[in-house]
Design a protein around this motif. Sequence first.
Motif, short mmCIF file in Angstrom:
data_model
loop_
_atom_site.label_atom_id
_atom_site.label_comp_id
_atom_site.label_asym_id
_atom_site.label_seq_id
_atom_site.Cartn_x
_atom_site.Cartn_y
_atom_site.Cartn_z
N SER A 99 0.39 9.31 -2.89
CA SER A 99 -0.85 8.80 -3.46
C SER A 99 -1.88 8.70 -2.33
O SER A 99 -1.53 8.59 -1.16
CB SER A 99 -0.64 7.41 -4.07
OG SER A 99 -0.34 6.46 -3.06
N ASP A 101 -3.75 6.23 -1.73
CA ASP A 101 -3.64 4.90 -1.13
C ASP A 101 -2.58 4.87 -0.04
O ASP A 101 -2.76 4.23 1.01
CB ASP A 101 -3.31 3.86 -2.20
CG ASP A 101 -4.53 3.48 -3.04
OD1 ASP A 101 -5.66 3.77 -2.60
OD2 ASP A 101 -4.34 2.90 -4.12
N ARG A 104 -3.98 6.59 2.94
CA ARG A 104 -4.97 5.72 3.58
C ARG A 104 -4.30 4.66 4.45
O ARG A 104 -4.77 4.34 5.55
CB ARG A 104 -5.85 5.04 2.53
CG ARG A 104 -6.85 5.98 1.86
CD ARG A 104 -7.83 5.19 1.00
NE ARG A 104 -8.69 6.09 0.23
CZ ARG A 104 -8.51 6.38 -1.05
NH1 ARG A 104 -7.52 5.83 -1.73
NH2 ARG A 104 -9.33 7.21 -1.65
N GLN A 105 -3.20 4.09 3.96
CA GLN A 105 -2.49 3.08 4.74
C GLN A 105 -1.98 3.66 6.05
O GLN A 105 -2.04 3.01 7.10
CB GLN A 105 -1.31 2.52 3.94
CG GLN A 105 -1.70 1.61 2.80
CD GLN A 105 -0.47 1.02 2.12
OE1 GLN A 105 0.35 0.36 2.76
NE2 GLN A 105 -0.33 1.27 0.83
#
Length: 285
Positions: A99, A101, A104-105
């Motif tokens: 994903s 997200d 991004r992490q």
Amino acid sequence: MRKKIFITGTSSGFGKLMTQTLAAEGHIVIAGMRGTQGKNRKVAEELSVLANVEVTEIDVADDASVSLAFEKTLSKYGSIDVLINNAGVTGYGLLESYSLDQIRQMFEINFYGVLRTYQAVLPSMRKAKSGLVINVTSGASGHTLPFMIPYFASKFGVESITEGLQDELKQFNIENVTIQPGVYPTEMNDGSKAGLSSDKPEITLQYGDQAAQDFIALASGLLRKLTEFNMNPQIIADGVLALINMPAGTRPLRFPLDAIAQGTDQEFINARAEIKSRWLKKYID
């Protein structure tokens, strides 16, 4: 000469070994890690009792945490001679199965975390007109591999930061180096430290057995080489010490430490530098 050295990601692996090695050589080490009063309390206490070591709380993915850690350090010690960006997280899986997200992490830690520490330390280094920043990237930072694309992309970014800043910071005598490790038996690679792996299993299933077989073959090959070449993580800590001991102005931009590569990593670095030089001349001349 005794240096004041700030290291991120010291709760395990390379960072912990760097802390122990550099402190034993008489350097003052500010050992940064998350969870000094929580999950990493035991290792924080272990390192705190060592001579020349001060453990400090820092989460490189958090703006306020990074700012506070460096403010406290600079207030106490006046300056930081060496910054070592070691904190990082790995992850495995098909790119499509990640994903945004999750990616991004990973970038918040591996990429933006480096930018945060640079912005926190550079004002003091520029004022001193001296400094060294060592960024731990990856043995594959010059290329990529399947099943780890987000991780390598984040490390590519750090290579770009380091290379560009080497020129931007030249007038301030601030050197920038990337250490490029190969595969080492640290907590990041043996499964004991959680990574940020792909989080869309329904997509992974659509790739079928072939992707699973390819991943197993790649992982098995890397683990076999790790054993064959006796990849000792202490090599990285010793490499950091060697870089710090080099006279100012003599340090290489990239410092590969990967016995498995058998010299091809340095060959690649040299070839890329030579081609880049000729390429830039086409624009500058």
